[in-house]
Design an enzyme around this catalytic site. Sequence first.
Site, PDB file in Angstrom:
ATOM      1  N   ASN A  12       8.723  71.726  30.052  1.00 27.76           N
ATOM      2  CA  ASN A  12       8.812  70.605  29.105  1.00 27.76           C
ATOM      3  C   ASN A  12       7.519  70.289  28.355  1.00 27.76           C
ATOM      4  O   ASN A  12       7.559  69.693  27.280  1.00 27.76           O
ATOM      5  CB  ASN A  12       9.379  69.352  29.786  1.00 27.76           C
ATOM      6  CG  ASN A  12       8.535  68.832  30.901  1.00 27.76           C
ATOM      7  OD1 ASN A  12       7.597  69.489  31.333  1.00 27.76           O
ATOM      8  ND2 ASN A  12       8.848  67.642  31.385  1.00 27.76           N
ATOM      9  N   GLU A  67       2.991  67.938  40.852  1.00 27.72           N
ATOM     10  CA  GLU A  67       3.751  66.839  40.256  1.00 27.72           C
ATOM     11  C   GLU A  67       5.175  67.343  40.104  1.00 27.72           C
ATOM     12  O   GLU A  67       5.442  68.281  39.367  1.00 27.72           O
ATOM     13  CB  GLU A  67       3.169  66.433  38.910  1.00 27.72           C
ATOM     14  CG  GLU A  67       3.756  65.138  38.410  1.00 27.72           C
ATOM     15  CD  GLU A  67       4.351  65.257  37.033  1.00 27.72           C
ATOM     16  OE1 GLU A  67       5.541  64.877  36.875  1.00 27.72           O
ATOM     17  OE2 GLU A  67       3.666  65.751  36.129  1.00 27.72           O
ATOM     18  N   CYS A  69       9.512  64.201  33.373  1.00 28.39           N
ATOM     19  CA  CYS A  69       9.570  63.688  34.759  1.00 28.39           C
ATOM     20  C   CYS A  69       9.354  62.185  34.763  1.00 28.39           C
ATOM     21  O   CYS A  69       9.816  61.503  35.670  1.00 28.39           O
ATOM     22  CB  CYS A  69       8.605  64.399  35.689  1.00 28.39           C
ATOM     23  SG  CYS A  69       7.353  65.340  34.907  1.00 28.39           S
TER      24      CYS A  69
END
Length: 478
Positions: free
Chosen positions: A158, A253, A287
């Site tokens: 992303n 992450e 996210c």
Amino acid sequence: DGEVYKYYSDGEWKKSSSNKSVAIINPTTRKTQYKVQACSQEEVNKVMEIAKAAQKSWAKTPLWKRAELLHKAAAILKEHKAPIAECLVKEIAKPAKDAVTEVVRSGDLVSYCAEEGVRILGEGKFLVSDSFPGNERTKYCLTSKIPLGVVLAIPPFNYPVNLAVSKIAPALIAGNSLVLKPPTQGAVSCLHMVHCFHLAGFPKGLISCVTGKGSEIGDFLTMHPGVNCISFTGGDTGISISKKAGMIPLQMELGGKDACIVLEDADLDLVAANIIKGGFSYSGQRCTAVKVVLVIESVADALVEKVKARVAKLSVGPPEDDSDITPVVSESSANFIEGLVLDAKEKGATFCQPYKREGNLIWPLLLDNVRPDMRIAWEEPFGPVLPVIRISSVEEGIHHCNASNFGLQGCVFTRDINKAILISDAMETGTVQINSAPARGPDHFPFQGIKDSGIGSQGITNSINMMTKVKSTVINLP
Ligand code: G3P
């Protein structure tokens, strides 16, 4: 057609001896857009060997020189924003303007990192022994921060460019070498970005970029004995990486299920605007996207109406047209999202818009009256579908947020700052935003997830520190 992008090793662009390639499917056309090399394990071994050797002399390169090269790379990256953004549009269907923003933000991040690095790495500590019981002032301790060695960077699809440089720049300023494994979708954008570092004139072998199949080189890279640190952003692959990795620092992450808690006294127009931005930008594939709205029942109808009105204004279409909602990254992703939608339908959620999908393009959808027995209440769609859960008390909202296996960010909307702070303290997430949607940036802010959302803290300063270790020398006086 037939052209396969080369991988980057030892300061050169190379073809893999495997003679195999990996196809990158354009999410909009669903046809092969680009091809990259499918590197072999032997090629990974070679890259690791070179990275280790290059790091030794890089660590001895003065800090100001390292910073100078990073500033140069940042400027070149910004100059090349148009072709890199074009790749982002084709590979990951990022809306055209957002794609340019990603590259510019990346250049800024690299420069900031260079500036921050010369400051924080330019300082060490000096300690004296007589503060600890039983000691005389006979020992002087000098500490400084030294590099870890070879850093392996694995960014997600992303933000292939931005989340690559957020690992590359801190690693390099701290004196490490860097091996990049880009996501398949986003790999060509990453190769272009690496080319900017190449043009800046970094020493050979200091940066490498290997492309290929996760099944062939994924575990091989993450379990490689030559790797001294892994910085990973992505999904739950991160959990399996952390189980398999050796005794090395990890920065992870992973996913999130960021909640947006809305109190009775909130400014509902502000909330609605933030739900649109937070929930639907890049079609929810962040996210830090708002992934569940927890609204006090008394204001729920009014809020849902306001959000519905804004959803109706979102443009849906190809990324080249800079549409708000663009095709999600892959067919399997679209199928997964559809599974969550159908489950919610079966269990009685209220559809604020009809469900519509064409190929990988899914129209924005707000699901009201979602209940905890629906999958969408807990799972992250990574798509433009947002559940609303009506709550009767703030405690119920906090309870829902904390019952999640994720703990990335969350947000709370209220005019009562005292309440907001108490709610922030009660929410088990790495960050809570008061009166704004969750977001990682500005990129020097600390950024961290707890529980299944990650390990360690990112943000420029934290990443630089994380990619170093403390070395001390003690002078013993007679
Ligand atoms: O999804 C990756 C995460 O780092 C989000 O970044 O800038 O969209 O909050 P941002």
